[in-house]
Design a protein around this motif. Structure first.
Motif, PDB file in Angstrom:
ATOM      1  N   ILE A  59       0.853  -1.196   0.000  1.00 54.93           N
ATOM      2  CA  ILE A  59       0.000   0.000   0.000  1.00 54.93           C
ATOM      3  C   ILE A  59       0.888   1.245   0.000  1.00 54.93           C
ATOM      4  O   ILE A  59       1.807   1.368   0.804  1.00 54.93           O
ATOM      5  CB  ILE A  59      -0.930   0.025   1.237  1.00 54.93           C
ATOM      6  N   ASN A  60       0.598   2.170  -0.881  1.00 52.71           N
ATOM      7  CA  ASN A  60       1.373   3.410  -0.974  1.00 52.71           C
ATOM      8  C   ASN A  60       1.187   4.248   0.295  1.00 52.71           C
ATOM      9  O   ASN A  60       0.072   4.417   0.776  1.00 52.71           O
ATOM     10  CB  ASN A  60       0.912   4.202  -2.199  1.00 52.71           C
ATOM     11  N   ASP A  61       2.270   4.801   0.822  1.00 55.94           N
ATOM     12  CA  ASP A  61       2.229   5.591   2.057  1.00 55.94           C
ATOM     13  C   ASP A  61       1.293   6.787   1.984  1.00 55.94           C
ATOM     14  O   ASP A  61       0.667   7.154   2.968  1.00 55.94           O
ATOM     15  CB  ASP A  61       3.635   6.091   2.418  1.00 55.94           C
ATOM     16  N   VAL A  62       1.187   7.409   0.823  1.00 57.83           N
ATOM     17  CA  VAL A  62       0.374   8.616   0.700  1.00 57.83           C
ATOM     18  C   VAL A  62      -1.096   8.349   1.027  1.00 57.83           C
ATOM     19  O   VAL A  62      -1.812   9.234   1.482  1.00 57.83           O
ATOM     20  CB  VAL A  62       0.540   9.259  -0.698  1.00 57.83           C
ATOM     21  N   LYS A  63      -1.562   7.130   0.874  1.00 55.84           N
ATOM     22  CA  LYS A  63      -2.962   6.802   1.178  1.00 55.84           C
ATOM     23  C   LYS A  63      -3.260   6.932   2.668  1.00 55.84           C
ATOM     24  O   LYS A  63      -4.408   7.115   3.058  1.00 55.84           O
ATOM     25  CB  LYS A  63      -3.305   5.420   0.668  1.00 55.84           C
ATOM     26  N   ALA A  64      -2.247   6.862   3.505  1.00 51.71           N
ATOM     27  CA  ALA A  64      -2.446   7.020   4.948  1.00 51.71           C
ATOM     28  C   ALA A  64      -2.885   8.438   5.283  1.00 51.71           C
ATOM     29  O   ALA A  64      -3.522   8.671   6.310  1.00 51.71           O
ATOM     30  CB  ALA A  64      -1.168   6.678   5.707  1.00 51.71           C
ATOM     31  N   MET A  65      -2.583   9.392   4.420  1.00 53.06           N
ATOM     32  CA  MET A  65      -2.968  10.784   4.678  1.00 53.06           C
ATOM     33  C   MET A  65      -4.484  10.957   4.723  1.00 53.06           C
ATOM     34  O   MET A  65      -4.985  11.914   5.301  1.00 53.06           O
ATOM     35  CB  MET A  65      -2.361  11.714   3.633  1.00 53.06           C
ATOM     36  N   ASP A  66      -5.220  10.047   4.124  1.00 49.41           N
ATOM     37  CA  ASP A  66      -6.679  10.133   4.123  1.00 49.41           C
ATOM     38  C   ASP A  66      -7.294   9.736   5.461  1.00 49.41           C
ATOM     39  O   ASP A  66      -8.433  10.078   5.739  1.00 49.41           O
ATOM     40  CB  ASP A  66      -7.259   9.250   3.018  1.00 49.41           C
ATOM     41  N   VAL A  67      -6.564   9.021   6.293  1.00 50.10           N
ATOM     42  CA  VAL A  67      -7.115   8.557   7.573  1.00 50.10           C
ATOM     43  C   VAL A  67      -6.507   9.260   8.784  1.00 50.10           C
ATOM     44  O   VAL A  67      -6.960   9.063   9.903  1.00 50.10           O
ATOM     45  CB  VAL A  67      -6.972   7.020   7.723  1.00 50.10           C
ATOM     46  N   ILE A  68      -5.516  10.097   8.573  1.00 49.58           N
ATOM     47  CA  ILE A  68      -4.890  10.821   9.688  1.00 49.58           C
ATOM     48  C   ILE A  68      -5.862  11.867  10.221  1.00 49.58           C
ATOM     49  O   ILE A  68      -6.432  12.638   9.453  1.00 49.58           O
ATOM     50  CB  ILE A  68      -3.578  11.500   9.237  1.00 49.58           C
ATOM     51  N   PRO A  69      -6.072  11.930  11.538  1.00 49.28           N
ATOM     52  CA  PRO A  69      -6.964  12.940  12.114  1.00 49.28           C
ATOM     53  C   PRO A  69      -6.230  14.283  12.280  1.00 49.28           C
ATOM     54  O   PRO A  69      -5.568  14.525  13.278  1.00 49.28           O
ATOM     55  CB  PRO A  69      -7.336  12.342  13.473  1.00 49.28           C
ATOM     56  N   TYR A  70      -6.336  15.154  11.302  1.00 47.69           N
ATOM     57  CA  TYR A  70      -5.639  16.440  11.322  1.00 47.69           C
ATOM     58  C   TYR A  70      -6.270  17.384  12.337  1.00 47.69           C
ATOM     59  O   TYR A  70      -7.463  17.345  12.580  1.00 47.69           O
ATOM     60  CB  TYR A  70      -5.667  17.084   9.937  1.00 47.69           C
ATOM     61  N   GLU A  71      -5.439  18.251  12.915  1.00 43.31           N
ATOM     62  CA  GLU A  71      -5.903  19.223  13.896  1.00 43.31           C
ATOM     63  C   GLU A  71      -5.481  20.616  13.450  1.00 43.31           C
ATOM     64  O   GLU A  71      -4.402  20.803  12.886  1.00 43.31           O
ATOM     65  CB  GLU A  71      -5.299  18.931  15.265  1.00 43.31           C
ATOM     66  N   TYR A  72      -6.329  21.607  13.735  1.00 44.26           N
ATOM     67  CA  TYR A  72      -6.034  22.996  13.394  1.00 44.26           C
ATOM     68  C   TYR A  72      -4.793  23.483  14.142  1.00 44.26           C
ATOM     69  O   TYR A  72      -4.613  23.183  15.310  1.00 44.26           O
ATOM     70  CB  TYR A  72      -7.230  23.895  13.729  1.00 44.26           C
ATOM     71  N   ASP A 103       1.715  14.792  -1.853  1.00 46.83           N
ATOM     72  CA  ASP A 103       0.542  14.812  -2.715  1.00 46.83           C
ATOM     73  C   ASP A 103      -0.119  16.171  -2.537  1.00 46.83           C
ATOM     74  O   ASP A 103      -0.578  16.503  -1.451  1.00 46.83           O
ATOM     75  CB  ASP A 103      -0.421  13.687  -2.333  1.00 46.83           C
ATOM     76  N   TYR A 104      -0.155  16.975  -3.586  1.00 45.52           N
ATOM     77  CA  TYR A 104      -0.578  18.365  -3.460  1.00 45.52           C
ATOM     78  C   TYR A 104      -1.990  18.526  -2.916  1.00 45.52           C
ATOM     79  O   TYR A 104      -2.253  19.425  -2.132  1.00 45.52           O
ATOM     80  CB  TYR A 104      -0.449  19.086  -4.799  1.00 45.52           C
ATOM     81  N   HIS A 105      -2.902  17.685  -3.328  1.00 39.09           N
ATOM     82  CA  HIS A 105      -4.281  17.815  -2.844  1.00 39.09           C
ATOM     83  C   HIS A 105      -4.375  17.520  -1.356  1.00 39.09           C
ATOM     84  O   HIS A 105      -5.075  18.217  -0.616  1.00 39.09           O
ATOM     85  CB  HIS A 105      -5.219  16.896  -3.617  1.00 39.09           C
ATOM     86  N   ARG A 106      -3.683  16.525  -0.908  1.00 33.58           N
ATOM     87  CA  ARG A 106      -3.723  16.161   0.509  1.00 33.58           C
ATOM     88  C   ARG A 106      -2.978  17.192   1.359  1.00 33.58           C
ATOM     89  O   ARG A 106      -3.407  17.526   2.460  1.00 33.58           O
ATOM     90  CB  ARG A 106      -3.161  14.767   0.693  1.00 33.58           C
ATOM     91  N   ILE A 107      -1.872  17.703   0.864  1.00 37.63           N
ATOM     92  CA  ILE A 107      -1.123  18.726   1.585  1.00 37.63           C
ATOM     93  C   ILE A 107      -1.931  20.022   1.667  1.00 37.63           C
ATOM     94  O   ILE A 107      -1.920  20.716   2.675  1.00 37.63           O
ATOM     95  CB  ILE A 107       0.259  18.956   0.929  1.00 37.63           C
ATOM     96  N   TYR A 108      -2.649  20.331   0.611  1.00 36.80           N
ATOM     97  CA  TYR A 108      -3.491  21.530   0.603  1.00 36.80           C
ATOM     98  C   TYR A 108      -4.562  21.455   1.688  1.00 36.80           C
ATOM     99  O   TYR A 108      -4.906  22.456   2.301  1.00 36.80           O
ATOM    100  CB  TYR A 108      -4.124  21.713  -0.772  1.00 36.80           C
TER     101      TYR A 108
END
Length: 107
Positions: free
Chosen positions: A22-35, A47-52
């Protein structure tokens, strides 16, 4: 294994384990980001969309740029410690990112 580390408590706040294929970048979709948080990621997560998404949450990120990045520097921080190569605000200029409203973020 992808880990979100909380520097205040000094313990992992989130762990996501995937198979090696599994590509590492896919983990960015499940990380609980905080402000207002800082995210330091490897180039595999570039990945520009995920970083944005991180940028739009008023959070910050550090990632090594890909060698083929097409961007224009908007602001450049001049006085840097010797171990930091660059700190600037950029605008992505390639066709793909322009058509997907990815414009400005700190790189």
């Amino acid at each position: 294994m992808n880990t979100l580390y909380d520097v205040e408590t000094q313990v992992p706040a989130f762990i996501h384990i995937t198979e090696a294929k599994i590509n590492d970048v896919k983990a960015m979709d499940v990380i609980p980001y905080e402000y207002g948080s800082f995210y330091i990621v490897d180039r595999a997560y570039n990945d520009y969309h995920r970083i944005y998404k991180i940028h739009m949450m008023d959070s910050f990120f550090v990632v090594r740029a890909k060698t083929n990045i097409k961007a224009k520097v908007l602001k450049w921080k001049r006085r840097l410690p010797k171990n930091i190569q660059s700190d600037c605000e950029i605008e992505l200029t390639d066709f793909y990112t322009q058509n997907h409203t990815l414009k400005r973020f700190v790189w």
